[in-house]
Design a protein around this motif. Structure first.
Motif: not given
Length: 282
Positions: A157-185
């Motif tokens: 789980a620790s590795v998974g959460f590391g990927v979660q934080f690292l990847a989400m931090a790369q999403v652009g500041t003006n991208s809106g929330l659709w990348p978050v929706v895709l992450s949940r899917v």
């Protein structure tokens, strides 16, 4: 403001994991993870429709999907771990690596150079994990030297959460929330695969489903707050503050569930807290 958002993210993550950790004691942790992420996906979709806008690029969606893969692995194996071992032990184990992984990736691939204090924090991670993961042969402090129940799942789980934080931090500041929706899917898809591989039941109904889905929705709110925090604060600071979430389920488990820590585990938790704090100084 970024610091406050990250701390609110940690609070939401902590409550999410405590509620779903309790549910995992009565139902399969993988089943709980699946329904939690379904609830989180529903909230993410509603928020994205309400907020609208955003100029997400293909790369933003890619990072969002990767973050969702990390989330799926993280929650699936964390809730599995919480169904096997003490919440006050497995949650911190799942967290320290989640902070260390972004640091190591930053050093090896992104050209970041942590301060000396951060290197000390990284060096403190292995002994902290070893100490926290030790179990007693009794309720006292006589150690058997074996790994505490759920530790291996918590490490995955620790590795998974590391990927979660690292990847989400790369999403652009003006991208809106659709990348978050895709992450949940993506997280739902990953958990469904893991659940099928382990042959866990897929059904969850009644009050447990409501609690789990609501907690999953709170988890989505946590990742939205984290994304916003990274746009207002350095990723290092936002990640470490959001990664303080184990304090919530650990304290609640000690107070409400009467869980007990032996001396080595208590020492390991202190080392883990110091490691996270020192890594923040990178």
């Amino acid at each position: 403001m970024g610091e406050l958002l990250a701390l609110l993210s940690a609070l939401c993550f902590g409550i999410t994991h405590f509620v779903n950790g309790l549910a995992s004691r009565r139902h399969s942790g993988l089943t709980v993870a699946l329904h939690a992420q379904v609830g989180g996906t529903a909230l993410g979709l509603l928020l994205a429709l309400a907020v609208g806008g955003g100029t997400a690029s293909l790369a933003d969606y890619g990072w969002g999907a990767l973050s969702g893969v990390g989330t799926g692995v993280g929650v699936a194996f964390l809730y599995q771990a919480m169904s096997q071992g003490a919440m006050s032990v497995v949650v911190p184990v799942s967290d320290v690596g989640a902070v260390a992984l972004p640091v190591l990736v930053g050093v090896c691939f992104l050209g970041e150079r942590p301060a000396l204090a951060a290197w000390v924090g990284i060096a403190a991670v292995p002994p902290a994990l070893w100490l926290v993961s030790q179990k007693s042969s009794s309720l006292g402090d006589d150690q058997s030297g074996a790994l505490s129940a759920g530790t291996l799942s918590a490490l995955i789980a620790s590795v998974g959460f590391g990927v979660q934080f690292l990847a989400m931090a790369q999403v652009g500041t003006n991208s809106g929330l659709w990348p978050v929706v895709l992450s949940r899917v993506a997280s739902v898809a990953v958990i469904a695969v893991v659940l099928r591989a382990y042959g866990a039941p897929g059904g969850l109904t009644g009050r447990p489903w409501v609690a789990v889905a609501a907690a999953g929705a709170l988890g989505t709110l946590a990742i939205v707050l984290y994304l916003e925090a990274t746009s207002q604060q350095l990723m290092a600071i936002a990640t470490v503050l959001s990664a303080l979430y184990p304090a919530v389920p650990v304290l609640l488990a000690l107070m409400l569930l009467k869980e007990r820590l032996n001396r080595r585990q208590a020492t390991g938790l202190i080392c883990a807290a110091l490691a996270i704090g020192l890594i923040a100084l990178r």
